[in-house]
Design an enzyme around this catalytic site. Structure first.
Site, PDB file in Angstrom:
ATOM      1  N   HIS A 163      45.253  44.586  30.509  1.00  0.00           N
ATOM      2  CA  HIS A 163      44.910  44.657  31.940  1.00  0.00           C
ATOM      3  C   HIS A 163      46.095  44.228  32.804  1.00  0.00           C
ATOM      4  O   HIS A 163      46.290  43.039  33.072  1.00  0.00           O
ATOM      5  CB  HIS A 163      43.681  43.779  32.238  1.00  0.00           C
ATOM      6  CG  HIS A 163      43.127  43.963  33.616  1.00  0.00           C
ATOM      7  ND1 HIS A 163      41.792  44.227  33.860  1.00  0.00           N
ATOM      8  CD2 HIS A 163      43.723  43.941  34.835  1.00  0.00           C
ATOM      9  CE1 HIS A 163      41.604  44.348  35.162  1.00  0.00           C
ATOM     10  NE2 HIS A 163      42.767  44.161  35.787  1.00  0.00           N
ATOM     11  N   HIS A 177      48.464  45.940  36.228  1.00  0.00           N
ATOM     12  CA  HIS A 177      48.640  47.047  37.181  1.00  0.00           C
ATOM     13  C   HIS A 177      50.121  47.354  37.346  1.00  0.00           C
ATOM     14  O   HIS A 177      50.912  46.454  37.666  1.00  0.00           O
ATOM     15  CB  HIS A 177      48.048  46.673  38.543  1.00  0.00           C
ATOM     16  CG  HIS A 177      46.561  46.454  38.501  1.00  0.00           C
ATOM     17  ND1 HIS A 177      45.663  47.394  38.940  1.00  0.00           N
ATOM     18  CD2 HIS A 177      45.820  45.421  38.034  1.00  0.00           C
ATOM     19  CE1 HIS A 177      44.428  46.948  38.767  1.00  0.00           C
ATOM     20  NE2 HIS A 177      44.495  45.741  38.217  1.00  0.00           N
ATOM     21  N   HIS A 220      36.636  47.185  36.708  1.00  0.00           N
ATOM     22  CA  HIS A 220      36.770  45.851  37.307  1.00  0.00           C
ATOM     23  C   HIS A 220      35.382  45.420  37.772  1.00  0.00           C
ATOM     24  O   HIS A 220      34.805  46.070  38.652  1.00  0.00           O
ATOM     25  CB  HIS A 220      37.660  45.889  38.539  1.00  0.00           C
ATOM     26  CG  HIS A 220      39.125  45.917  38.273  1.00  0.00           C
ATOM     27  ND1 HIS A 220      39.776  47.006  37.775  1.00  0.00           N
ATOM     28  CD2 HIS A 220      40.077  44.961  38.473  1.00  0.00           C
ATOM     29  CE1 HIS A 220      41.078  46.733  37.670  1.00  0.00           C
ATOM     30  NE2 HIS A 220      41.295  45.495  38.085  1.00  0.00           N
ATOM     31  N   GLU A 238      34.560  40.011  38.860  1.00  0.00           N
ATOM     32  CA  GLU A 238      35.775  39.225  39.125  1.00  0.00           C
ATOM     33  C   GLU A 238      35.470  38.315  40.308  1.00  0.00           C
ATOM     34  O   GLU A 238      35.436  37.100  40.177  1.00  0.00           O
ATOM     35  CB  GLU A 238      36.946  40.164  39.438  1.00  0.00           C
ATOM     36  CG  GLU A 238      38.237  39.430  39.792  1.00  0.00           C
ATOM     37  CD  GLU A 238      39.360  40.368  40.224  1.00  0.00           C
ATOM     38  OE1 GLU A 238      39.103  41.551  40.484  1.00  0.00           O
ATOM     39  OE2 GLU A 238      40.516  39.886  40.320  1.00  0.00           O
ATOM     40  N   HIS A 283      37.994  41.502  33.917  1.00  0.00           N
ATOM     41  CA  HIS A 283      37.623  40.148  34.362  1.00  0.00           C
ATOM     42  C   HIS A 283      36.235  39.730  33.842  1.00  0.00           C
ATOM     43  O   HIS A 283      36.136  39.096  32.826  1.00  0.00           O
ATOM     44  CB  HIS A 283      37.716  39.989  35.890  1.00  0.00           C
ATOM     45  CG  HIS A 283      39.057  40.371  36.453  1.00  0.00           C
ATOM     46  ND1 HIS A 283      40.130  39.517  36.424  1.00  0.00           N
ATOM     47  CD2 HIS A 283      39.501  41.526  37.015  1.00  0.00           C
ATOM     48  CE1 HIS A 283      41.176  40.130  36.979  1.00  0.00           C
ATOM     49  NE2 HIS A 283      40.825  41.344  37.332  1.00  0.00           N
ATOM     50  N   ASP A 332      47.496  40.963  34.975  1.00  0.00           N
ATOM     51  CA  ASP A 332      46.921  41.628  36.148  1.00  0.00           C
ATOM     52  C   ASP A 332      48.001  42.129  37.113  1.00  0.00           C
ATOM     53  O   ASP A 332      48.291  43.321  37.134  1.00  0.00           O
ATOM     54  CB  ASP A 332      45.919  40.697  36.856  1.00  0.00           C
ATOM     55  CG  ASP A 332      44.853  41.439  37.641  1.00  0.00           C
ATOM     56  OD1 ASP A 332      44.776  42.669  37.498  1.00  0.00           O
ATOM     57  OD2 ASP A 332      44.093  40.789  38.390  1.00  0.00           O
ATOM     58  N   ASP A 333      48.581  41.236  37.918  1.00  0.00           N
ATOM     59  CA  ASP A 333      49.599  41.630  38.906  1.00  0.00           C
ATOM     60  C   ASP A 333      50.755  40.620  38.919  1.00  0.00           C
ATOM     61  O   ASP A 333      50.881  39.829  39.865  1.00  0.00           O
ATOM     62  CB  ASP A 333      48.977  41.687  40.307  1.00  0.00           C
ATOM     63  CG  ASP A 333      47.891  42.738  40.413  1.00  0.00           C
ATOM     64  OD1 ASP A 333      48.221  43.935  40.448  1.00  0.00           O
ATOM     65  OD2 ASP A 333      46.702  42.352  40.436  1.00  0.00           O
TER      66      ASP A 333
HETATM   67 ZN   LIG Z   1      43.048  44.240  37.856  1.00  0.00          ZN
END
Ligand SMILES: [Zn+2]
Length: 365
Positions: A21, A23, A219, A222, A243, A301-302
């Site tokens: 996971h 992005h 998603h 979360e 999540h 994630d990011d």
């Molecule tokens: Zn995400």
């Protein structure tokens, strides 16, 4: 950070890892944004790495609006530029190889990087000639060249966006078109308060995915309540949950998903900085997941926005949740098993992990 230099340190789990996971547009290098902006003649409010990092990252728990606002700071630089789109995919693979990732599934919305064939045009771009379809081709090229150069495996997941149900059928069609060219699944990202009853475009796209054997993650749970997770599983037929922290608030749903061995893509650092979970890591739902032997992975994630690496997540759960080397092995094997690779490739990945983890059975003949 004057006290010590983290670059010289050994990673918390210094063995091959699986990340499911992350992005692509949340994992771009600051240097690349500056470089592309210069080449394209796009002016940014600042022109040094530390200053741009300051603008693009969150360092304390933020609201969803603050978090989403970060993408506005740089996405217009990369979107609509062929070289930049391919470059971020290639560099992403290099970064993951350096982090010790053996297999990664990276996700993105093709529409967010296009500048034609998308309504409305994102990031205040002028109309150009890069369609979502060409975005997928460019990312595939970047990932595939990165795989060859850095000797790891990278596949992609295409995201639908909750606030853009009219894009979702396009997304599933792109998943079908490029299923033999690196795209392994469909995802649904964005504001969880927009459910699929009110936005049937997503449901239709996921029905098509089920029909065509396209893998599905969503998603859910979360920031949103357990009902979003329930909808992801029952209506969208999600095979993994992005999540899923708030699932634990519904004991019936939670025990059902435990029984079904549902995979949760857990992103510890992200869950604190987006305000999804209590910032006190010792109260994190992941502790519950671990106690209950849930099926989960650890993910960034990011990482651009959280100014983190995969090691930051591993370090966090070791420090605050008592994760051991054995826990790390187990969760990476779970991640490999929950990956969207075809069976034969999944088996190869599992064998690679077993070997690296000294878990080979003595069946050498
Ligand atoms: Zn995400």
């Amino acid at each position: 950070m004057a006290e010590h230099c983290t670059n010289d340190r050994q990673p918390t789990f210094n063995k091959p890892k699986v990340e499911l996971h992350v992005h692509l547009d949340g994992a771009i290098r600051i240097e690349t944004i500056l470089d592309v902006a210069k080449r394209r003649g796009i002016s940014l409010p600042v022109d040094t790495v530390p200053a741009l990092k300051d603008i693009c990252t969150v360092s304390k728990p933020a609201t969803l609006t603050e978090f989403l606002g970060k993408f506005n700071e740089y996405m217009h630089v990369i979107a609509g530029d062929r070289k930049a789109i391919k470059r971020i995919a290639y560099e992403f693979v290099e970064t993951k190889a350096k982090e010790g990732v053996a297999y990664v599934e990276v996700r993105y919305s093709p529409h967010f990087l296009a500048n034609t064939g998308v309504e409305p045009l994102p990031w205040d771009q002028k109309e150009g000639d890069i369609t979502p379809d060409e975005v997928v081709r460019l990312v595939n090229e970047g990932l595939s060249e990165g795989e060859k150069a850095f000797k790891i495996k990278a596949r992609s997941i295409l995201c639908c966006m909750r606030h853009m149900p009219n894009w979702s059928m396009d997304v599933v069609e792109l998943c079908k078109k490029y299923r033999n060219d690196g795209v392994v699944a469909i995802d649904l990202a964005g504001d969880e308060s927009m459910n699929c009853e009110a936005y049937p475009g997503h449901r239709k796209a996921y029905e098509e995915a089920v029909k065509c054997g396209i893998h599905r993650t969503v998603h859910a749970g979360e920031v949103g309540p357990p009902s979003v997770v329930e909808e992801a599983v029952d209506v969208l037929k999600a095979e993994r949950i992005g999540h899923g922290y708030h699932t634990v608030k519904d004991p019936i749903l939670y025990s059902r998903l435990l029984k079904d061995n549902m995979h949760f893509e857990v992103c510890p650092v992200s869950s604190k900085l987006t305000g999804a979970c209590d910032p006190d890591f010792t109260k994190h739902p992941l502790i519950r997941f671990k106690e209950d032997k849930a099926n989960f992975s650890l993910n960034t994630d990011d990482p651009l926005i959280f100014d983190s690496t995969l090691d930051t997540d591993y370090e966090t759960v070791k420090k605050y949740m008592g994760f051991t080397e054995e826990d790390f092995k187990k969760l990476n094997i779970n991640a490999a098993q929950a990956s969207f690779l075809p069976e034969k490739e999944k088996k190869d990945l599992l064998n690679l992990l077993y070997e690296a983890y000294d878990m080979v059975c003595s069946t050498g003949l």
